[in-house]
Design a protein around this motif. Structure first.
Motif, mmCIF file in Angstrom:
data_model
loop_
_atom_site.group_PDB
_atom_site.id
_atom_site.type_symbol
_atom_site.label_atom_id
_atom_site.label_comp_id
_atom_site.label_asym_id
_atom_site.label_seq_id
_atom_site.Cartn_x
_atom_site.Cartn_y
_atom_site.Cartn_z
ATOM 1 N N ILE A 251 0.841 -1.199 0.000
ATOM 2 C CA ILE A 251 0.000 0.000 0.000
ATOM 3 C C ILE A 251 0.874 1.246 0.000
ATOM 4 N N GLU A 252 1.911 1.222 0.801
ATOM 5 C CA GLU A 252 2.843 2.349 0.844
ATOM 6 C C GLU A 252 3.432 2.618 -0.541
ATOM 7 N N GLY A 253 3.801 1.566 -1.242
ATOM 8 C CA GLY A 253 4.327 1.700 -2.594
ATOM 9 C C GLY A 253 3.289 2.257 -3.559
ATOM 10 N N THR B 236 -8.582 4.000 -5.836
ATOM 11 C CA THR B 236 -9.595 2.989 -5.523
ATOM 12 C C THR B 236 -8.929 1.670 -5.146
ATOM 13 N N ALA B 237 -7.877 1.320 -5.845
ATOM 14 C CA ALA B 237 -7.135 0.092 -5.518
ATOM 15 C C ALA B 237 -6.510 0.193 -4.126
ATOM 16 N N VAL C 172 -6.514 -1.235 1.642
ATOM 17 C CA VAL C 172 -6.597 -0.828 3.051
ATOM 18 C C VAL C 172 -7.769 -1.537 3.723
ATOM 19 N N ASP C 173 -8.921 -1.585 3.056
ATOM 20 C CA ASP C 173 -10.090 -2.270 3.619
ATOM 21 C C ASP C 173 -9.788 -3.736 3.907
ATOM 22 N N ARG C 174 -9.118 -4.387 2.988
ATOM 23 C CA ARG C 174 -8.775 -5.800 3.191
ATOM 24 C C ARG C 174 -7.776 -5.972 4.323
ATOM 25 N N THR C 175 -6.876 -5.025 4.463
ATOM 26 C CA THR C 175 -5.895 -5.088 5.545
ATOM 27 C C THR C 175 -6.574 -4.879 6.892
ATOM 28 N N VAL C 176 -7.529 -3.958 6.950
ATOM 29 C CA VAL C 176 -8.305 -3.763 8.180
ATOM 30 C C VAL C 176 -8.979 -5.081 8.564
ATOM 31 N N MET D 105 -15.928 -2.383 14.971
ATOM 32 C CA MET D 105 -14.718 -1.829 14.344
ATOM 33 C C MET D 105 -14.801 -1.936 12.815
ATOM 34 N N LEU D 106 -15.293 -3.066 12.345
ATOM 35 C CA LEU D 106 -15.434 -3.224 10.895
ATOM 36 C C LEU D 106 -16.413 -2.206 10.306
ATOM 37 N N VAL D 107 -17.519 -1.993 11.009
ATOM 38 C CA VAL D 107 -18.504 -1.030 10.534
ATOM 39 C C VAL D 107 -17.913 0.378 10.542
#
Length: 86
Positions: free
Chosen positions: A14-16, A39-40, A45-49, A81-83
Motif C-alpha cells: 500500500i505504501e508503494g 480505488t485500488a 486498506v479495507d482488506r488489511t483492516v 470496528m469493521l462497521v
C-alpha cells in the motif's frame, strides 16, 4: 499482539501504491488513472483492516474461552470496528 509477515507486506505494498500515486500527480497523469489507483489503495486498506481485525479476533476469542468467558463481547466489538472502518 504480534502480526504476521502477510499484514506487514500488505502495508508495504500500500505504501508503494501511495508513492506511485504521488508520482502520477507530479507527472500530471490523467485523472481517471489516478482515481483507479486510489480505488485500488482503498480496497487494499479495507482488506488489511479485515485481516488485522480477523487476526486479533481469533486471539481474543481464544483468550476469552480460556478464561471461561463468553466471546460475545469481543465479537460485537470486532463487528463495530469493521462497521466504523467503512
Amino acid at each position: 499482539m504480534e502480526y504476521d509477515k502477510g499484514i506487514k507486506n500488505r502495508l508495504k505494498r500500500i505504501e508503494g501504491q501511495v508513492r506511485g500515486v504521488l508520482g502520477m500527480l507530479e507527472e500530471g497523469q490523467d485523472c481517471r488513472e489516478i482515481v483507479t489507483q486510489l480505488t485500488a489503495i482503498r480496497t487494499a486498506v479495507d482488506r488489511t483492516v479485515g485481516a488485522v481485525i480477523g487476526a486479533n479476533l481469533e486471539q481474543c476469542i481464544q483468550d476469552e474461552l480460556e478464561q471461561g468467558n463468553s466471546p460475545d463481547k469481543v465479537i460485537k466489538e470486532a463487528v463495530e470496528m469493521l462497521v466504523k472502518s467503512r
